[in-house]
Design an enzyme around this catalytic site. Structure first.
Site, PDB file in Angstrom:
ATOM      1  N   HIS A  47       4.836  -6.186  -4.894  1.00  0.00           N
ATOM      2  CA  HIS A  47       3.403  -6.386  -5.081  1.00  0.00           C
ATOM      3  C   HIS A  47       2.583  -5.165  -4.705  1.00  0.00           C
ATOM      4  O   HIS A  47       3.044  -4.266  -4.009  1.00  0.00           O
ATOM      5  CB  HIS A  47       2.924  -7.598  -4.275  1.00  0.00           C
ATOM      6  CG  HIS A  47       2.894  -7.335  -2.802  1.00  0.00           C
ATOM      7  ND1 HIS A  47       1.725  -7.136  -2.122  1.00  0.00           N
ATOM      8  CD2 HIS A  47       3.871  -7.217  -1.902  1.00  0.00           C
ATOM      9  CE1 HIS A  47       2.004  -6.900  -0.855  1.00  0.00           C
ATOM     10  NE2 HIS A  47       3.299  -6.950  -0.694  1.00  0.00           N
TER      11      HIS A  47
ATOM     12  N   ASP B   9      -1.908 -11.467   8.110  1.00  0.00           N
ATOM     13  CA  ASP B   9      -1.039 -12.478   7.489  1.00  0.00           C
ATOM     14  C   ASP B   9       0.418 -12.333   7.908  1.00  0.00           C
ATOM     15  O   ASP B   9       1.101 -13.316   8.125  1.00  0.00           O
ATOM     16  CB  ASP B   9      -1.108 -12.376   5.955  1.00  0.00           C
ATOM     17  CG  ASP B   9      -2.487 -12.729   5.451  1.00  0.00           C
ATOM     18  OD1 ASP B   9      -2.907 -13.864   5.654  1.00  0.00           O
ATOM     19  OD2 ASP B   9      -3.147 -11.849   4.874  1.00  0.00           O
TER      20      ASP B   9
ATOM     21  N   TYR C 295       0.821  -1.223   0.000  1.00  0.00           N
ATOM     22  CA  TYR C 295       0.000   0.000   0.000  1.00  0.00           C
ATOM     23  C   TYR C 295       0.855   1.274   0.000  1.00  0.00           C
ATOM     24  O   TYR C 295       0.339   2.361   0.184  1.00  0.00           O
ATOM     25  CB  TYR C 295      -0.938  -0.001   1.209  1.00  0.00           C
ATOM     26  CG  TYR C 295      -2.007  -1.080   1.137  1.00  0.00           C
ATOM     27  CD1 TYR C 295      -2.999  -1.022   0.169  1.00  0.00           C
ATOM     28  CD2 TYR C 295      -2.018  -2.154   2.018  1.00  0.00           C
ATOM     29  CE1 TYR C 295      -3.979  -2.004   0.083  1.00  0.00           C
ATOM     30  CE2 TYR C 295      -2.999  -3.145   1.947  1.00  0.00           C
ATOM     31  CZ  TYR C 295      -3.977  -3.068   0.974  1.00  0.00           C
ATOM     32  OH  TYR C 295      -4.954  -4.033   0.880  1.00  0.00           O
TER      33      TYR C 295
ATOM     34  N   TYR D   9     -11.534  -1.099  -0.444  1.00  0.00           N
ATOM     35  CA  TYR D   9     -11.569  -0.717   0.972  1.00  0.00           C
ATOM     36  C   TYR D   9     -10.315   0.034   1.393  1.00  0.00           C
ATOM     37  O   TYR D   9     -10.291   0.648   2.460  1.00  0.00           O
ATOM     38  CB  TYR D   9     -11.797  -1.955   1.856  1.00  0.00           C
ATOM     39  CG  TYR D   9     -10.542  -2.613   2.405  1.00  0.00           C
ATOM     40  CD1 TYR D   9      -9.789  -3.470   1.616  1.00  0.00           C
ATOM     41  CD2 TYR D   9     -10.107  -2.381   3.702  1.00  0.00           C
ATOM     42  CE1 TYR D   9      -8.642  -4.071   2.102  1.00  0.00           C
ATOM     43  CE2 TYR D   9      -8.959  -2.979   4.202  1.00  0.00           C
ATOM     44  CZ  TYR D   9      -8.227  -3.814   3.398  1.00  0.00           C
ATOM     45  OH  TYR D   9      -7.071  -4.400   3.893  1.00  0.00           O
ATOM     46  N   ARG D  10      -9.279   0.041   0.547  1.00  0.00           N
ATOM     47  CA  ARG D  10      -7.984   0.584   0.950  1.00  0.00           C
ATOM     48  C   ARG D  10      -7.120   0.555  -0.293  1.00  0.00           C
ATOM     49  O   ARG D  10      -7.323  -0.272  -1.173  1.00  0.00           O
ATOM     50  CB  ARG D  10      -7.421  -0.356   2.010  1.00  0.00           C
ATOM     51  CG  ARG D  10      -6.083  -0.049   2.578  1.00  0.00           C
ATOM     52  CD  ARG D  10      -5.734  -1.142   3.584  1.00  0.00           C
ATOM     53  NE  ARG D  10      -4.465  -0.904   4.214  1.00  0.00           N
ATOM     54  CZ  ARG D  10      -3.889  -1.775   5.049  1.00  0.00           C
ATOM     55  NH1 ARG D  10      -4.488  -2.902   5.349  1.00  0.00           N
ATOM     56  NH2 ARG D  10      -2.733  -1.501   5.599  1.00  0.00           N
TER      57      ARG D  10
END
Ligand code: ADP
Length: 592
Positions: free
Chosen positions: A451, A198, A136, A532-533
């Site tokens: 990623h 995770d 993110y 959502y983000r």
């Protein structure tokens, strides 16, 4: 190529038409002279920046100010040793989302004073707790040249674990690993469990304020937070909920600073207090810096069993979803279970090369082969039951009976899986709140693996899940990438997490990933699905999709932002909310 501004446009945000003393800030990527930062904050002179840094050094001491100099090599580091001023998984030019300096306050008064300094010098500041925020944007700021505030370096204490009330009170630098170790060392896991995502290296506060999830019954971290202490953009300090009510029965010491005063006895027990509920405005937001937060712990359920159900066919997704919905809503599925695509598990066991010499997206036949080789399904469902044995047995028998109605579905316990690094064994830890970093492995699916997460929300329904899966998979294939994803099942909806893996050293691969996520955002909005983000580079695009009634929500957010942070110094641009002093159109990140 770095995103750049169209220097001719000059419109302001469409905020109230109050006259602006200066031109609104626009991206300029201005480097300073030698000895200065790689990128100056927008609109900031070298003298002003130097004077800010001198004051910051005086405040927090030299060791806690790190300048990202002109000739600084941006070293990515890795998950365990993350970089603190840029994004290690950069999707645009890695020299773009870069801070000018990182400052690490040692206590709450220093955070307050730093905010006052930022206002005085009109310097944007980007707070983070640990700065991993993987997929993110990491520790990077939205506005290049912002000063990053590294809260976790010093402010990293577990302030309280209350077993009777089953909660903890933590500072920003407390990671899931830290709190887990704290409980282990004191034999407190016999009493209370922590919920973990995770990967265990992120902060509890950073994850909760970004509305991240874990996988026990306490998996919605924001739902399970209780009570915050927050520094506002002007440096004021508040406590939310019951924390606003002094508790003379706890302490009357007049010498304690406000941030040192023990909280009300119900601060971590009741979220809402009295009057408007403020906490939500401090999530995914640029309205405050969270310096303490309560988090509920789960009373040890007295028994636990993880399991996996493998589903052989791609189209079994449909039946699985219609089975999951009622079970989850009735809480027969007590935790946040996941339904993972075969390639997410396969990528944990090995990289793409270990399965295929193809550099194209794998075909259905190849995916079937991989599933066969790993003795897994095309979809793999991971869940757990909690409580004393008779309760677990009843729940398990309902779950088994429901899923095994799908032809070819198989039920597994951890002891049935003998392979090394079994995903079920890792999930069995995660689902009982034991943190790990095992899931990092799937990032290495491609060489120099990096990623991005694309995470739309969807209904728990066969039709919706199949449609969302086919829309997203189709675009992955068009981009030449494999679909790797998982459905994370909340109480009424799912977070569909599509893991976009790219090669960070390959410009073409980054371009494809960027194209893919931008296209997916658009495709999903056309189906009424929103995320959502998101990563820094996509915040504006997603914010624009939440545009009911002529962007009424954004207008409200901008008004609140301008009221609480008139100089727009705290995290400008976060989640697409730009202060009035910024030309927001000019700051949008263009596609290549
Ligand atoms: P992680 O805990 O995964 O390392 P970060 O610390 O990078 O994640 O936090 C992720 C994002 O959450 C940050 O970029 C910032 O926007 C927000 N954030 C994190 N900690 C705080 C905090 N204490 N106060 C306000 N916002 C925060």
């Amino acid at each position: 190529m770095a995103p750049h501004a169209n220097e001719t446009s000059s419109n302001n945000n469409g905020h109230d038409a109050t006259p602006q003393p200066q031109q609104p800030h626009r991206p300029s990527q201005r480097a300073s002279a030698k000895g200065g930062p790689k990128i100056l904050p927008p609109g900031c002179s070298e003298e002003n920046f130097t004077s800010f840094l001198d004051a910051a050094r005086k405040l927090v001491e030299d060791d806690n100010v790190f300048l990202i100099e002109l000739d600084h090599n941006l070293i990515d580091g890795d998950y365990m040793q993350p970089c603190k001023g840029h994004d290690m998984h950069a999707i645009v030019d890695r020299e773009y989302f870069v801070a000018s300096a990182t400052v690490s306050p040692r206590d709450v008064p220093e955070v307050q004073e730093l905010m006052r300094l930022c206002n005085k010098h009109e310097i944007p500041v980007w707070p983070f707790s640990i700065g991993r925020n993987t997929g993110y944007g990491g520790a990077a700021p939205r506005v290049p040249g912002s000063v990053c505030m590294d809260l976790g370096k010093h402010m990293n204490k577990v302030l309280d674990v209350n077993v009777e009330g089953a909660y903890a009170l933590v500072e920003p630098g407390v990671t899931f690993f830290d709190l887990h170790e704290y409980l282990e060392e004191r034999n407190l896991r016999e009493k209370v469990w922590l919920d973990v995502p995770d990967l265990g290296g992120g902060s509890i506060i950073g994850n909760a304020v970004e509305r991240g999830v874990g996988y026990t019954p306490y998996g919605d971290h924001w739902m399970m937070h209780c009570g915050m202490e927050v520094v506002l953009p002007n440096g004021d300090l508040i406590r939310t909920g019951m924390g606003a009510l002094p508790d003379p029965t706890v302490s009357k010491d007049p010498n304690l600073r406000p941030d040192q005063q023990p909280g009300n006895r119900c601060w971590q027990l009741f979220n809402y207090g009295f009057g408007p509920y403020n906490d939500g405005i401090f999530t995914q937001s640029s309205l405050g810096i969270v310096v303490k937060m309560g988090i509920w712990l789960m009373p040890n359920p007295g028994g636990y069993q993880a399991y996996m159900i493998t589903l052989p066919r791609d189209e079994d997704l449909h039946a699985a979803m219609d089975i999951i919905r009622p079970l989850r809503m009735q809480m027969v599925l007590q935790n946040v279970p996941t339904l993972r695509h075969i390639l997410l598990d396969a990528a944990v066991y090995g990289n793409k090369k270990s399965y295929s010499s193809s550099d194209k997206p794998l075909t259905d036949e190849e995916l079937d082969e991989i599933a066969k080789k790993l003795d897994l399904g095309r979809w793999n469902f991971y869940g757990a039951v909690y409580g004393p044995e008779p309760i677990r047995n009843v729940l398990l028998s309902v779950i088994k009976q429901s899923f095994l109605s799908i032809p070819g579905a198989r039920f597994w316990l951890p002891e049935d899986r003998k392979e090394p690094n079994s995903v079920l064994h890792t999930r069995s830890n995660t689902l009982q709140g034991i943190p790990s970093v095992d899931e990092l492995k799937w990032v290495d699916w491609l060489p120099n693996g990096a990623h991005l997460f694309f995470s739309p929300i969807t209904k728990i329904s066969g039709d919706d899940a199949m449609l969302q899966y086919s829309v997203t998979k189709k675009r992955c294939v068009e981009a030449g990438l494999d679909f790797i994803g998982t459905f994370v099942v909340g109480m009424r909806e799912m977070h569909h997490i599509v893991c976009i893996v790219f090669n960070r050293e390959d410009h073409e691969s980054k371009k494809k990933a960027h194209w893919l996520i931008r296209t997916l955002i658009q495709d999903c909005a056309e189906h009424g699905w929103g995320e959502y983000r998101t990563h820094l580079a996509l915040m504006d695009q997603i914010a624009k999709t939440y545009n009911f009634n002529d962007n009424a929500q954004m207008k409200l957010n901008e008004r609140i932002k301008d009221a609480l942070d008139p100089k727009g110094v705290l995290a400008p641009g976060k989640n697409g909310i730009w202060p009035k002093g910024y030309d927001k159109e000019a700051w949008a990140i263009p596609s290549e």
